[in-house]
Design an enzyme around this catalytic site. Structure first.
Site, PDB file in Angstrom:
ATOM      1  N   GLY A 221       0.904  -1.386   0.104  1.00  0.00           N
ATOM      2  CA  GLY A 221       0.032  -0.006  -0.123  1.00  0.00           C
ATOM      3  C   GLY A 221       0.886   1.202   0.024  1.00  0.00           C
ATOM      4  N   ASN A 222       0.280   2.321   0.249  1.00  0.00           N
ATOM      5  CA  ASN A 222       1.093   3.717   0.457  1.00  0.00           C
ATOM      6  C   ASN A 222       0.468   4.389   1.401  1.00  0.00           C
ATOM      7  OD1 ASN A 222      -1.159   5.498  -0.988  1.00  0.00           O
ATOM      8  ND2 ASN A 222      -0.855   4.074  -2.479  1.00  0.00           N
ATOM      9  N   ARG A 223       0.969   5.791   1.666  1.00  0.00           N
ATOM     10  CA  ARG A 223       0.636   6.590   3.045  1.00  0.00           C
ATOM     11  C   ARG A 223      -0.593   7.457   2.656  1.00  0.00           C
ATOM     12  NH1 ARG A 223       5.526   6.642   6.052  1.00  0.00           N
ATOM     13  NH2 ARG A 223       5.125   8.675   7.029  1.00  0.00           N
TER      14      ARG A 223
END
Ligand SMILES: Cc1cc2nc3c(=O)[nH]c(=O)nc-3n(C[C@H](O)[C@H](O)[C@H](O)COP(=O)(O)O)c2cc1C
Length: 413
Positions: A221-223
């Site tokens: 995923g990412n932030r």
């Protein structure tokens, strides 16, 4: 019932004057929280309930919370002509909740109580927040009344979907008071700029970050928090657009009057974008989309094995949604906006990405450990395919959202 003089001594003239119309729906009690938020943030609020509204919340509550007496009818303090003065003096009128009956009266210009008179005399932005059972909302009579009010420039906030009175669930729920407060605040902040410059438009916004599953418990995923995309959705809704918000793994309150489509992966987001964009005037891709996904998905949890190195994760490319939609616009004249989060050589990389993707606008911002992701603030430069460059200084994400829509509006045909 007590009456009042609109410009009475205690009213502070420097405060924005908001009229809170309350009609007779069960959600009237939620308008108390909206009232509190407005007064506590420095608005001078006049509550104008209908007779029916007082069956749900009494005049004493409205009076005590607003600091002003209240009246439902036009026959008190006639020498002050309150049926005219209240609407004339308002900076904004919001009817929350707006019953089916009130929408009908407003659409047809009836003036048989103080609120309906006020609606006819107001020349400021007018907002309706309908709340009713799904059948009442979906009835062609109500829908035609809503269309009439929107055509005339009123902002009619789409009701939320959820629990209604009793055991029923569906569309017709009163939006969260915090969200309505945000709509009011934004409209007042627009000052002399056209309040409803996205009225009649459908816009699609993606927000959040995609997650690419490895196994049932893990993902790549990412932030991205989704805050910038949500700010864009709120801003567009407050400017009158029909908004479809494609929300990738967000944990934020639903913006009022916005259709939310939850998505998980990049592939799901692509499908949702292509579907929603078919009749959209503008598509703003604010979501952080994973470039790659694991080649295989393990149906059982991947276990560590003693003495064995972990197996490498093979990745495959995800579809480039922005390039696809910008290159082959589902609708002629559609404006496409992309985002570029860069860690270095921000402008040069942004320009190259704008050319590569073929979008109309690219919002370029620098990201890092403490920059942009999850923050309430943002700073960006909006690059135009026409060579324009619009810097947006460090400030709330909603300021950047407003600037993006200003630039989109200039490009809409
Ligand atoms: C318990 C109860 C709840 C109601 N809730 C709603 C509602 O949520 N939305 C609505 O449009 N009408 C609702 N009504 C019907 C309205 O009160 C009715 O149409 C009334 O005439 C509205 O008057 P007003 O528009 O002048 O306030 C409700 C009625 C009752 C008795």
């Amino acid at each position: 019932m007590e009456s009042y003089v609109f410009e009475c001594g205690e009213a502070r003239v420097d405060k924005p004057k908001v009229v809170l119309g309350v009609s007779g729906g069960i959600a009237a009690y939620k308008a108390c929280e909206l009232l509190r938020r407005l007064t506590e943030s420095g608005h001078d609020v006049r509550v104008v309930p209908t007779e029916s509204a007082l069956h749900f919340v009494g005049a004493a509550t409205w009076s005590a919370l607003s600091g002003h007496p209240v009246s439902t009818e036009v026959w008190s303090d006639v020498h002050e002509v309150p049926h005219v003065r209240i609407g004339q003096g308002a900076d904004l009128v919001i009817v929350a909740p707006a019953t089916a009956d009130m929408l009908a009266k407003a659409a047809h210009g009836l003036a048989d109580d103080l609120l309906t008179n006020t609606l006819l005399t107001a020349r400021c932005p007018v907002v309706f927040a309908p709340a009713m059972h799904t059948e009442m909302w979906e009835h062609p009579a109500t829908q035609e009344n809503v269309a009439t009010l929107r055509r005339r420039g009123a902002l009619v906030v789409e009701p939320a979907v959820g629990r209604l009175t009793g055991v029923d669930t569906g569309k017709g729920r009163f939006p969260e008071p915090a969200e309505l407060f945000d709509v009011v605040r934004r409209l007042l902040a627009r000052g002399d700029r056209p309040a409803q410059d996205l009225a009649g438009r459908h816009v699609v916004v993606s927000a959040g970050g995609t997650r690419e599953p490895l196994d049932p418990v893990r993902f790549l995923g990412n932030r991205s928090s989704g805050k910038q995309g949500y700010a864009l959705a709120r801003s567009a809704a407050a400017r009158g657009a029909r908004v479809t918000l494609l929300a990738a793994n967000t944990a934020l309150p639903d913006p009022a009057g916005v259709d939310i489509v939850p998505v998980g992966t990049a592939v799901q987001l692509r499908e949702a974008v292509l579907k929603a964009a078919a009749d959209a005037d503008a598509v703003v891709m604010a979501a952080a989309v994973a470039d790659f996904r694991p080649e295989t998905y393990a149906t059982g949890k991947i276990k560590k094995k003693d003495g064995e190195a972990p197996a490498p994760i093979a990745l495959v490319r995800n579809p480039d949604i922005l390039a696809e939609i910008a290159g082959d616009r589902p609708r002629a004249g559609q404006v496409v906006v992309g985002f570029a989060a860069e860690t270095d050589d921000v402008l040069a990389n942004g320009r190259a990405k704008l050319a590569r993707k073929g979008c109309d606008l690219l919002v370029v911002n620098e990201v890092g450990e403490r920059k942009t992701f999850g923050s309430e603030q943002n700073e960006a430069i909006v690059l135009g395919a026409d060579g324009s460059e619009t810097p947006v200084p460090y400030g709330p994400k909603e300021d950047l959202a407003d600037t993006i829509w200003d630039l989109v509006v200039q490009r809409l045909v």
